[in-house]
Design a protein around this motif. Structure first.
Motif, PDB file in Angstrom:
ATOM      1  N   LEU A 143       3.491   3.425   2.049  1.00  0.00           N
ATOM      2  CA  LEU A 143       4.022   3.933   3.318  1.00  0.00           C
ATOM      3  C   LEU A 143       3.095   3.577   4.483  1.00  0.00           C
ATOM      4  O   LEU A 143       3.557   3.140   5.542  1.00  0.00           O
ATOM      5  CB  LEU A 143       4.230   5.446   3.237  1.00  0.00           C
ATOM      6  CG  LEU A 143       5.389   5.903   2.349  1.00  0.00           C
ATOM      7  CD1 LEU A 143       5.381   7.427   2.210  1.00  0.00           C
ATOM      8  CD2 LEU A 143       6.717   5.419   2.878  1.00  0.00           C
ATOM      9  N   PHE A 144       1.802   3.744   4.288  1.00  0.00           N
ATOM     10  CA  PHE A 144       0.849   3.369   5.341  1.00  0.00           C
ATOM     11  C   PHE A 144       0.821   1.854   5.536  1.00  0.00           C
ATOM     12  O   PHE A 144       0.758   1.367   6.670  1.00  0.00           O
ATOM     13  CB  PHE A 144      -0.550   3.915   5.027  1.00  0.00           C
ATOM     14  CG  PHE A 144      -0.666   5.388   5.272  1.00  0.00           C
ATOM     15  CD1 PHE A 144      -0.849   5.875   6.558  1.00  0.00           C
ATOM     16  CD2 PHE A 144      -0.591   6.292   4.232  1.00  0.00           C
ATOM     17  CE1 PHE A 144      -0.946   7.241   6.808  1.00  0.00           C
ATOM     18  CE2 PHE A 144      -0.676   7.661   4.455  1.00  0.00           C
ATOM     19  CZ  PHE A 144      -0.852   8.135   5.753  1.00  0.00           C
ATOM     20  N   ASP A 145       0.883   1.115   4.435  1.00  0.00           N
ATOM     21  CA  ASP A 145       0.922  -0.350   4.529  1.00  0.00           C
ATOM     22  C   ASP A 145       2.146  -0.810   5.318  1.00  0.00           C
ATOM     23  O   ASP A 145       2.064  -1.717   6.147  1.00  0.00           O
ATOM     24  CB  ASP A 145       0.967  -0.989   3.137  1.00  0.00           C
ATOM     25  CG  ASP A 145      -0.281  -0.721   2.304  1.00  0.00           C
ATOM     26  OD1 ASP A 145      -1.311  -0.306   2.870  1.00  0.00           O
ATOM     27  OD2 ASP A 145      -0.212  -0.931   1.074  1.00  0.00           O
ATOM     28  N   GLY A 164      -5.180   6.500   7.134  1.00  0.00           N
ATOM     29  CA  GLY A 164      -4.382   6.769   5.941  1.00  0.00           C
ATOM     30  C   GLY A 164      -4.417   5.608   4.961  1.00  0.00           C
ATOM     31  O   GLY A 164      -4.571   5.799   3.752  1.00  0.00           O
ATOM     32  N   GLN A 165      -4.289   4.399   5.490  1.00  0.00           N
ATOM     33  CA  GLN A 165      -4.349   3.216   4.627  1.00  0.00           C
ATOM     34  C   GLN A 165      -5.711   3.099   3.961  1.00  0.00           C
ATOM     35  O   GLN A 165      -5.804   2.853   2.754  1.00  0.00           O
ATOM     36  CB  GLN A 165      -4.051   1.957   5.442  1.00  0.00           C
ATOM     37  CG  GLN A 165      -4.008   0.703   4.602  1.00  0.00           C
ATOM     38  CD  GLN A 165      -3.756  -0.527   5.438  1.00  0.00           C
ATOM     39  OE1 GLN A 165      -4.489  -0.805   6.380  1.00  0.00           O
ATOM     40  NE2 GLN A 165      -2.711  -1.263   5.097  1.00  0.00           N
ATOM     41  N   LEU A 166      -6.764   3.294   4.721  1.00  0.00           N
ATOM     42  CA  LEU A 166      -8.113   3.219   4.164  1.00  0.00           C
ATOM     43  C   LEU A 166      -8.319   4.285   3.090  1.00  0.00           C
ATOM     44  O   LEU A 166      -8.859   4.004   2.017  1.00  0.00           O
ATOM     45  CB  LEU A 166      -9.157   3.364   5.270  1.00  0.00           C
ATOM     46  CG  LEU A 166     -10.615   3.275   4.832  1.00  0.00           C
ATOM     47  CD1 LEU A 166     -10.931   1.911   4.223  1.00  0.00           C
ATOM     48  CD2 LEU A 166     -11.538   3.574   6.008  1.00  0.00           C
ATOM     49  N   ILE A 181      -9.378  -6.260  -4.230  1.00  0.00           N
ATOM     50  CA  ILE A 181      -9.025  -7.241  -3.194  1.00  0.00           C
ATOM     51  C   ILE A 181      -8.351  -6.550  -2.017  1.00  0.00           C
ATOM     52  O   ILE A 181      -8.672  -6.812  -0.854  1.00  0.00           O
ATOM     53  CB  ILE A 181      -8.119  -8.350  -3.773  1.00  0.00           C
ATOM     54  CG1 ILE A 181      -8.927  -9.254  -4.703  1.00  0.00           C
ATOM     55  CG2 ILE A 181      -7.464  -9.170  -2.663  1.00  0.00           C
ATOM     56  CD1 ILE A 181      -8.090 -10.216  -5.527  1.00  0.00           C
ATOM     57  N   LYS A 182      -7.424  -5.653  -2.329  1.00  0.00           N
ATOM     58  CA  LYS A 182      -6.730  -4.935  -1.259  1.00  0.00           C
ATOM     59  C   LYS A 182      -7.705  -4.112  -0.423  1.00  0.00           C
ATOM     60  O   LYS A 182      -7.638  -4.111   0.805  1.00  0.00           O
ATOM     61  CB  LYS A 182      -5.622  -4.046  -1.823  1.00  0.00           C
ATOM     62  CG  LYS A 182      -4.812  -3.370  -0.745  1.00  0.00           C
ATOM     63  CD  LYS A 182      -3.698  -2.515  -1.308  1.00  0.00           C
ATOM     64  CE  LYS A 182      -3.015  -1.768  -0.183  1.00  0.00           C
ATOM     65  NZ  LYS A 182      -2.093  -0.749  -0.668  1.00  0.00           N
ATOM     66  N   VAL A 192      -8.440  -4.430   3.576  1.00  0.00           N
ATOM     67  CA  VAL A 192      -8.328  -3.317   4.519  1.00  0.00           C
ATOM     68  C   VAL A 192      -9.624  -3.180   5.320  1.00  0.00           C
ATOM     69  O   VAL A 192      -9.597  -3.014   6.538  1.00  0.00           O
ATOM     70  CB  VAL A 192      -7.967  -2.004   3.790  1.00  0.00           C
ATOM     71  CG1 VAL A 192      -8.133  -0.790   4.700  1.00  0.00           C
ATOM     72  CG2 VAL A 192      -6.546  -2.080   3.240  1.00  0.00           C
ATOM     73  N   ILE A 193     -10.750  -3.285   4.654  1.00  0.00           N
ATOM     74  CA  ILE A 193     -12.043  -3.222   5.351  1.00  0.00           C
ATOM     75  C   ILE A 193     -12.159  -4.378   6.347  1.00  0.00           C
ATOM     76  O   ILE A 193     -12.626  -4.186   7.475  1.00  0.00           O
ATOM     77  CB  ILE A 193     -13.211  -3.216   4.340  1.00  0.00           C
ATOM     78  CG1 ILE A 193     -13.209  -1.895   3.563  1.00  0.00           C
ATOM     79  CG2 ILE A 193     -14.552  -3.452   5.037  1.00  0.00           C
ATOM     80  CD1 ILE A 193     -14.114  -1.872   2.341  1.00  0.00           C
ATOM     81  N   THR A 194     -11.707  -5.546   5.963  1.00  0.00           N
ATOM     82  CA  THR A 194     -11.721  -6.704   6.869  1.00  0.00           C
ATOM     83  C   THR A 194     -10.856  -6.439   8.104  1.00  0.00           C
ATOM     84  O   THR A 194     -11.244  -6.780   9.227  1.00  0.00           O
ATOM     85  CB  THR A 194     -11.241  -7.971   6.141  1.00  0.00           C
ATOM     86  OG1 THR A 194     -12.100  -8.210   5.021  1.00  0.00           O
ATOM     87  CG2 THR A 194     -11.239  -9.183   7.061  1.00  0.00           C
ATOM     88  N   ALA A 195      -9.705  -5.815   7.913  1.00  0.00           N
ATOM     89  CA  ALA A 195      -8.842  -5.474   9.049  1.00  0.00           C
ATOM     90  C   ALA A 195      -9.560  -4.528  10.007  1.00  0.00           C
ATOM     91  O   ALA A 195      -9.461  -4.664  11.230  1.00  0.00           O
ATOM     92  CB  ALA A 195      -7.530  -4.860   8.558  1.00  0.00           C
TER      93      ALA A 195
END
Length: 142
Positions: free
Chosen positions: A7-9, A56-58, A75-76, A80-83
């Protein structure tokens, strides 16, 4: 838990494509004075939407990477950290430059071009989340 993560993605996927295709290109249609005025309002409003989605995504991506430690979740999480790194090291300063410049076209074009990195990244993050939902061991709760 995977469903909440997705949902957050999904929220960030929709948001980043709107930013990429509508919001950032639209900034070129403002005069410098109007851009600065609109931008102050825009950044306050968009932050109320973006930050909860990013947190929320993190949170869910981190929890899943800890609970189910595997390559795809790792990897995901790295994506997310890269974003986050891209957002706060490149895009927040670019937005700050809008307030401090007399040349809006250069900055707004940089936003559009550089934002492709986040658009692709969040699209891949969403894809991994979707793959996870469809390849889950059904004994694992969503």
């Amino acid at each position: 838990m995977y469903l909440f993560a997705l949902l957050f993605d999904t929220g960030l996927l929709v948001l980043i494509w709107l930013v990429q295709l509508v919001i950032y290109p639209g900034l070129n249609h403002y005069s410098l004075k109007n851009l600065k005025k609109w931008h102050r309002s825009y950044t306050k409003r968009i932050t109320v939407v973006v930050l909860p989605l990013m947190f929320g995504q993190l949170l869910f991506t981190t929890l899943l990477a800890i609970k189910v430690f595997d390559t795809l979740n790792t990897i995901k999480l790295l994506m997310v950290i890269t974003a986050w790194v891209l957002t706060f090291s490149i895009f927040v300063p670019l937005h700050g430059n809008i307030e401090n410049t007399n040349e809006n076209e250069t900055i707004t074009k940089k936003l559009v071009v550089r934002n492709w990195s986040r658009t692709i990244l969040w699209s891949l993050i969403f894809t991994i989340g979707l793959i996870r939902i469809f390849t889950l061991d059904r004994s694992w709760p969503l």
